[in-house]
Design a protein around this motif. Structure first.
Motif, PDB file in Angstrom:
ATOM      1  N   GLY A  14       0.805  -1.207   0.000  1.00 26.03           N
ATOM      2  CA  GLY A  14       0.000   0.000   0.000  1.00 26.03           C
ATOM      3  C   GLY A  14       0.843   1.264   0.000  1.00 26.03           C
ATOM      4  O   GLY A  14       2.034   1.232  -0.338  1.00 26.03           O
ATOM      5  N   PRO A  15       0.267   2.400   0.383  1.00 22.52           N
ATOM      6  CA  PRO A  15       0.977   3.682   0.363  1.00 22.52           C
ATOM      7  C   PRO A  15       2.279   3.616   1.158  1.00 22.52           C
ATOM      8  O   PRO A  15       2.314   3.105   2.279  1.00 22.52           O
ATOM      9  N   GLY A  16       3.359   4.094   0.561  1.00 23.86           N
ATOM     10  CA  GLY A  16       4.657   4.099   1.222  1.00 23.86           C
ATOM     11  C   GLY A  16       5.480   2.855   1.008  1.00 23.86           C
ATOM     12  O   GLY A  16       6.651   2.806   1.382  1.00 23.86           O
ATOM     13  N   ASP A  43      -4.768  -0.319   7.277  1.00 21.55           N
ATOM     14  CA  ASP A  43      -5.781   0.738   7.294  1.00 21.55           C
ATOM     15  C   ASP A  43      -6.660   0.567   6.060  1.00 21.55           C
ATOM     16  O   ASP A  43      -6.197   0.721   4.925  1.00 21.55           O
ATOM     17  N   LEU A  44      -7.932   0.231   6.254  1.00 24.14           N
ATOM     18  CA  LEU A  44      -8.816  -0.081   5.136  1.00 24.14           C
ATOM     19  C   LEU A  44      -8.938   1.090   4.169  1.00 24.14           C
ATOM     20  O   LEU A  44      -8.982   0.895   2.948  1.00 24.14           O
ATOM     21  N   SER A  47      -5.970   1.172   2.063  1.00 22.64           N
ATOM     22  CA  SER A  47      -6.040   0.047   1.143  1.00 22.64           C
ATOM     23  C   SER A  47      -6.978   0.366  -0.020  1.00 22.64           C
ATOM     24  O   SER A  47      -6.688   0.063  -1.181  1.00 22.64           O
ATOM     25  N   ARG A  48      -8.088   1.009   0.295  1.00 24.61           N
ATOM     26  CA  ARG A  48      -9.034   1.390  -0.756  1.00 24.61           C
ATOM     27  C   ARG A  48      -8.438   2.425  -1.697  1.00 24.61           C
ATOM     28  O   ARG A  48      -8.698   2.406  -2.906  1.00 24.61           O
ATOM     29  N   GLU A  49      -7.643   3.331  -1.156  1.00 27.32           N
ATOM     30  CA  GLU A  49      -6.972   4.327  -2.006  1.00 27.32           C
ATOM     31  C   GLU A  49      -6.052   3.638  -3.018  1.00 27.32           C
ATOM     32  O   GLU A  49      -6.023   3.998  -4.196  1.00 27.32           O
ATOM     33  N   THR A  50      -5.296   2.648  -2.527  1.00 27.48           N
ATOM     34  CA  THR A  50      -4.406   1.909  -3.423  1.00 27.48           C
ATOM     35  C   THR A  50      -5.205   1.165  -4.483  1.00 27.48           C
ATOM     36  O   THR A  50      -4.871   1.193  -5.669  1.00 27.48           O
ATOM     37  N   ALA A  51      -6.269   0.507  -4.053  1.00 27.24           N
ATOM     38  CA  ALA A  51      -7.102  -0.249  -4.990  1.00 27.24           C
ATOM     39  C   ALA A  51      -7.701   0.652  -6.058  1.00 27.24           C
ATOM     40  O   ALA A  51      -7.752   0.297  -7.242  1.00 27.24           O
ATOM     41  N   GLU A  52      -8.146   1.832  -5.652  1.00 28.17           N
ATOM     42  CA  GLU A  52      -8.731   2.766  -6.612  1.00 28.17           C
ATOM     43  C   GLU A  52      -7.697   3.207  -7.639  1.00 28.17           C
ATOM     44  O   GLU A  52      -7.997   3.299  -8.833  1.00 28.17           O
ATOM     45  N   VAL A  61     -11.503  -5.410  -2.443  1.00 33.21           N
ATOM     46  CA  VAL A  61     -10.551  -4.843  -1.488  1.00 33.21           C
ATOM     47  C   VAL A  61     -10.950  -5.311  -0.103  1.00 33.21           C
ATOM     48  O   VAL A  61     -12.119  -5.165   0.288  1.00 33.21           O
ATOM     49  N   TYR A  62     -10.009  -5.863   0.633  1.00 35.37           N
ATOM     50  CA  TYR A  62     -10.329  -6.493   1.904  1.00 35.37           C
ATOM     51  C   TYR A  62      -9.634  -5.785   3.076  1.00 35.37           C
ATOM     52  O   TYR A  62      -8.553  -5.205   2.907  1.00 35.37           O
ATOM     53  N   PRO A  63     -10.246  -5.857   4.270  1.00 44.58           N
ATOM     54  CA  PRO A  63      -9.663  -5.175   5.427  1.00 44.58           C
ATOM     55  C   PRO A  63      -8.395  -5.827   5.954  1.00 44.58           C
ATOM     56  O   PRO A  63      -7.579  -5.172   6.590  1.00 44.58           O
ATOM     57  N   ASP A  64      -8.210  -7.130   5.693  1.00 48.96           N
ATOM     58  CA  ASP A  64      -7.004  -7.831   6.136  1.00 48.96           C
ATOM     59  C   ASP A  64      -6.869  -9.127   5.338  1.00 48.96           C
ATOM     60  O   ASP A  64      -7.771  -9.509   4.575  1.00 48.96           O
ATOM     61  N   TYR A  65      -5.739  -9.802   5.531  1.00 44.06           N
ATOM     62  CA  TYR A  65      -5.473 -10.992   4.714  1.00 44.06           C
ATOM     63  C   TYR A  65      -6.430 -12.136   5.045  1.00 44.06           C
ATOM     64  O   TYR A  65      -6.780 -12.936   4.165  1.00 44.06           O
TER      65      TYR A  65
END
Length: 394
Positions: A14-16, A43-44, A47-52, A61-65
């Motif tokens: 994800g970010p970073g 951080d959901l 995660s959504r920002e990355t998915a978008e 897009v899931y909150p965790d593995y």
């Protein structure tokens, strides 16, 4: 049946993240793999920002593995992911990979495979029970001229290997306090996330795997000196290791992250009875061959005289630079080929099978832990512990 792309999920990146985007670029390069889902951050929202940004649908897009494994396993065969790429810090590699196997998904993981040897042995047992595929992205084994070197040594071109010299100096951790403003440095210098070693776990493991892969023999004994050179660090940032190999060869491994001004100056030299070879990542398209009885030769990626294995991992005509992303992509393409072979009901080819695997994972964690242990005593030589019998079965 119409040929389709191999579907990939990703945990981390994800970010970073530094390595996550590299994995995604490598996976896309050949058009064989499609990213279909992910849990990119704890951080959901992030995660959504990355998915978008990656044009993934919100429902993938899931909150965790854990939620990702359960959610994907519940989907129809024609929609769910085929494998998961694990691109998180070291401490979470094992639980993510284990959960993937338990839910029926193949795994391609960043290295090291786990945080400890005990974990990787558990992972190997789970893998054997599942019958699924596992790959480890030791990037440097993906370079065409490394594969040329491996092929030539396996064919006996150098005679019996006698000496192995591998060095990997970096300078990015030479500055005290860098972990305060670098997320990448912070987790690598934190034993709770990195494991028992920073330098050996991060880059020494690459150097060890590369030496074994090319020389065609495993490290059997070590004499190690590890240091935390920068004041205040808990973990090693510099390592020198004398090596003995199963075939009787001797070697030296140098890994350091405090060599000011160095980038990723990975270099490998191997000498046999008839001659030697030399490869450096700063000039990855070139392999030097040095002979006792004739002039030195230079082989080039994409040029004449290459083996089938090397040519299969070249992407452009000679003279066109092929680098880190292409080497990384070779692992993704070949691993996708293993999955495709299963979907098509056939055996994977030798080229498809040429991906670091669970044996590399076992040997890698053994080397990391043994090096740390050896460096803490005054004893000179330490024999690496025998791995579980599974090593010889996989």
């Amino acid at each position: 049946m119409m040929r389709r792309k191999i579907r990939m999920g990703m945990v981390g990146g994800g970010p970073g993240s530094m390595i996550g985007p590299i994995h995604r670029l490598a996976a896309r390069l050949d058009g064989e793999v499609e990213l279909v889902c992910g849990a990119f951050s704890r951080d959901l929202e992030r995660s959504r920002e990355t998915a978008e940004s990656l044009h993934l649908p919100a429902e993938r897009v899931y909150p965790d593995y854990r939620a990702m494994m359960q959610g994907e396993a519940a989907l129809p065969d024609g929609e769910r992911m085929d494998f998961v790429a694990v691109v998180t810090p070291n401490d979470s590699h094992f639980p993510i990979a284990k959960a993937a196997l338990e839910h029926g998904f193949h795994v391609l993981s960043d290295k090291p495979a786990t945080k400890s040897l005990d974990e990787v042995e558990q992972l190997a047992a789970s893998l054997q029970q599942s019958g699924l595929l596992y790959g480890l992205t030791h990037t440097y084994a993906g370079y065409p001229m490394i594969k040329q070197a491996r092929s030539m040594i396996a064919a006996g071109a150098l005679g019996r290997v006698r000496k192995v010299l591998v060095e990997y100096p970096q300078g990015w951790l030479a500055e005290a306090g860098i972990e305060a403003h670098s997320r990448q440095a912070a987790w690598r210098l934190d034993p709770n996330q990195a494991g028992v070693s920073s330098c050996v776990g991060d880059i020494g493991s690459h150097a060890a795997q590369l030496s074994e892969y090319v020389a065609g023999t495993a490290i059997s004994e070590i004499c190690a000196d590890l240091n935390a050179v920068v004041d205040g660090r808990q973990m090693d940032d510099d390592a020198t290791v004398l090596l003995r190999f199963e075939n009787g060869a001797r070697g030296v491994l140098i890994a350091s992250q405090i060599c000011a001004g160095e980038e990723n100056n990975l270099k490998l030299r191997i000498y046999g009875e008839k001659g030697g070879l030399e490869w450096q990542q700063h000039e990855p398209n070139t392999l030097w061959l040095k002979w006792i009885d004739r002039p030195t030769e230079m082989l080039r990626a994409g040029g004449p005289g290459l083996t089938e294995l090397a040519l299969a991992n070249c992407r452009t005509p000679g003279g066109h630079p092929e680098g880190y992303l292409e080497a990384f992509a070779n692992h993704y393409r070949n691993f996708a080929g293993q999955i495709r072979a299963r979907l098509e009901g056939r055996a994977a080819t030798a080229i498809e099978s040429d991906v670091p695997d669970i044996v590399d994972a076992l040997r890698g964690m053994r080397f990391i832990e043994a090096t740390v242990s050896a460096a803490s005593t005054d004893q000179k030589w330490h024999r690496l512990p025998a791995l579980m019998a599974l090593e010889n079965q996989l």
